[in-house]
Enzyme design. Structure first.
Site, short mmCIF file in Angstrom:
data_model
loop_
_atom_site.label_atom_id
_atom_site.label_comp_id
_atom_site.label_asym_id
_atom_site.label_seq_id
_atom_site.Cartn_x
_atom_site.Cartn_y
_atom_site.Cartn_z
N ASN A 115 0.19 -1.16 5.36
CA ASN A 115 1.05 -0.41 6.28
C ASN A 115 0.39 -0.57 7.64
O ASN A 115 -0.63 0.09 7.93
CB ASN A 115 1.04 1.09 5.97
CG ASN A 115 1.89 1.46 4.78
OD1 ASN A 115 3.05 1.81 4.90
ND2 ASN A 115 1.29 1.38 3.60
N CYS A 163 -4.80 -2.88 2.50
CA CYS A 163 -4.58 -2.89 3.95
C CYS A 163 -5.82 -3.18 4.80
O CYS A 163 -6.23 -4.32 4.92
CB CYS A 163 -3.91 -1.60 4.40
SG CYS A 163 -3.27 -1.77 6.08
N GLU A 170 0.87 -1.19 0.00
CA GLU A 170 0.00 0.00 0.00
C GLU A 170 0.90 1.24 0.00
O GLU A 170 1.92 1.26 0.70
CB GLU A 170 -0.84 -0.01 1.29
CG GLU A 170 -1.64 1.26 1.55
CD GLU A 170 -2.27 1.28 2.96
OE1 GLU A 170 -1.65 0.75 3.91
OE2 GLU A 170 -3.37 1.82 3.09
N LYS A 230 -9.19 2.09 -2.22
CA LYS A 230 -9.46 1.54 -0.88
C LYS A 230 -10.82 1.99 -0.34
O LYS A 230 -11.11 3.20 -0.31
CB LYS A 230 -8.35 1.99 0.07
CG LYS A 230 -8.41 1.41 1.47
CD LYS A 230 -7.16 1.85 2.24
CE LYS A 230 -7.10 1.30 3.63
NZ LYS A 230 -5.85 1.71 4.33
N ASN A 234 -6.76 6.27 -1.89
CA ASN A 234 -5.70 5.32 -1.59
C ASN A 234 -5.90 4.17 -2.60
O ASN A 234 -6.84 3.39 -2.48
CB ASN A 234 -5.85 4.83 -0.14
CG ASN A 234 -4.65 4.04 0.34
OD1 ASN A 234 -3.89 3.52 -0.46
ND2 ASN A 234 -4.50 3.95 1.65
N GLU A 253 -6.19 8.70 7.58
CA GLU A 253 -6.70 8.35 6.24
C GLU A 253 -8.06 8.95 5.97
O GLU A 253 -8.38 9.31 4.84
CB GLU A 253 -6.75 6.83 6.08
CG GLU A 253 -5.39 6.22 5.94
CD GLU A 253 -5.44 4.80 5.40
OE1 GLU A 253 -6.01 4.59 4.32
OE2 GLU A 253 -4.92 3.91 6.09
N1 CDV Z 1 -3.03 1.35 6.42
C1 CDV Z 1 -3.99 0.74 7.13
O1 CDV Z 1 -5.10 0.58 6.66
N2 CDV Z 1 -3.65 0.33 8.38
C2 CDV Z 1 -4.62 -0.26 9.26
C3 CDV Z 1 -4.44 0.16 10.69
C4 CDV Z 1 -3.11 -0.10 11.26
C5 CDV Z 1 -4.79 1.53 10.90
C6 CDV Z 1 -4.65 -1.76 9.22
O2 CDV Z 1 -5.76 -2.27 9.24
O3 CDV Z 1 -3.62 -2.41 9.24
#
Ligand code: CDV
Length: 346
Positions: free
Chosen positions: A221, A196, A47, A128, A110, A148
């Site tokens: 991430n 993610c 990501e 996303k 994203n 985000e």
């Molecule tokens: N980048 C993400 O979406 N991270 C989320 C958390 C850590 C905020 C995750 O679900 O891993």
């Protein structure tokens, strides 16, 4: 008929706040070149691969914030990123790349794209849908933020599965199908992309699985120490990292099994700016929920395997044969209600 393909997660270690994008892209090219030595056909990058994970920072300058985004409609023409596309063409490797997208209308997403080397073009884009975190930073200056919801708009492209050409040699094509011929499990591989936090939502996986997806791919991430966000009980940094890694594995293995698909996860990891740690754990998971390959460290690392998509058939035709076993008449609340509402008090 062989449905074996060689796939990889390209894990990417620390990318600091002041990293130069073109230098980061060189690291991705090195990973792609390593993939070529293993005859890999598809590489999944994390990501927001091109920069530090900037949603942890509060930006007051729009100009500065915009340096973390890719601008314009076509990422393959972005001057910093174009060399990655050219290398993929040269090596004949498909890839998935996550990045922050600023559309010509100014909306921030994203995003990730699937680039098909055999078609020489981006054949699918995903934005996303589940954006975690908050709009405003936490009051505690020591907290790791996840802004985000401030910087991105929820994706507007849905969970659209697609077929990737050129990965299996004898895939059945529409034009060749004779009347009445069964084609299930014989066409070009069916893929779905997530980003993610999406991986924690079974609805995302199931929506893809209902389109026959055989391979779900996602980058992430995930902070190792995000107590403010999770609301978790106090624990040591090591225990917090292990817990974050445990949950990451748990959702990938369980959802791969429950949707009878392979999955590839690619982490942006390491210690950004010597301060912000992100878990590793990039992996490839089978439709029976087993991890078949996993990252060993938290730096740049290629995690790869040969997978046989034919192995999806067992789950899709037996335990999770949706057509025979799902009971949609009982699932209404899933789409009627967003938040949980407790049943009446006694
Ligand atoms: N980048 C993400 O979406 N991270 C989320 C958390 C850590 C905020 C995750 O679900 O891993």
């Amino acid at each position: 008929m062989s449905r074996k393909i060689r796939v990889a997660a390209a894990q990417v270690g620390a990318v600091h706040k002041d990293a130069i994008k073109s230098e980061t892209v060189k690291r991705l090219i090195t990973l792609l070149q390593e993939a070529a030595t293993h005859r890999i056909q598809l590489v999944v990058f994390p990501e927001a691969t091109l920069t530090t994970f900037f949603p942890r920072h509060l930006f007051t300058s729009q100009e500065e914030l915009d340096t973390y985004f890719e601008h314009g409609a076509d990422i393959s023409q972005s001057p910093d990123v174009k060399p990655l596309f050219l290398e993929a063409d040269k090596l004949g490797i498909d890839f998935v790349l996550g990045y922050a997208e600023r559309t010509p209308e100014g909306t921030g997403y994203n995003t990730c794209v699937y680039y098909s080397a055999s078609s020489k073009q981006v054949i699918s884009k995903y934005r996303k849908i589940h954006l975690p975190g908050t709009v405003e930073p936490f009051a505690d200056p020591e907290a790791v933020n996840q802004l985000e919801k401030r910087y991105f708009t929820p994706g507007d492209l849905g969970f659209k599965a697609f077929r990737a050409p050129g990965l299996v040699s004898d895939a059945v094509k529409k034009a060749d199908v004779k009347e009445g011929e069964a084609t299930v499990g014989k066409g070009d591989p069916i893929l779905g992309m997530m980003i993610c936090n999406d991986r924690r939502w079974p609805e995302a996986w199931r929506t893809y699985a209902l389109q026959g997806a055989e391979l779900l791919v996602f980058g992430y991430n995930t902070g190792g120490n995000m107590a403010h966000l999770w609301g978790s009980k106090p624990m040591s940094p090591e225990a917090a990292q292990q817990e974050a890694l445990f949950h990451s594995r748990l959702v990938q293995q369980a959802n791969s099994y429950m949707n009878a698909c392979f999955s590839i996860s690619a982490a942006r990891c390491g210690l950004d700016d010597g301060k912000y740690d992100l878990i590793g754990g990039s992996s490839i998971c089978s439709p029976e929920g087993h991890v078949v390959a996993e990252a060993k460290g938290t730096g740049d690392e290629l995690v790869w395997a040969e997978v046989d998509l034919g192995e999806c058939r067992q789950g899709k035709e037996k335990t999770f044969d949706f057509g025979r076993h799902r009971r949609v008449e009982a699932y209404g609340l899933i789409v009627e209600r967003t938040g949980a509402e407790e049943v009446e008090l006694l």
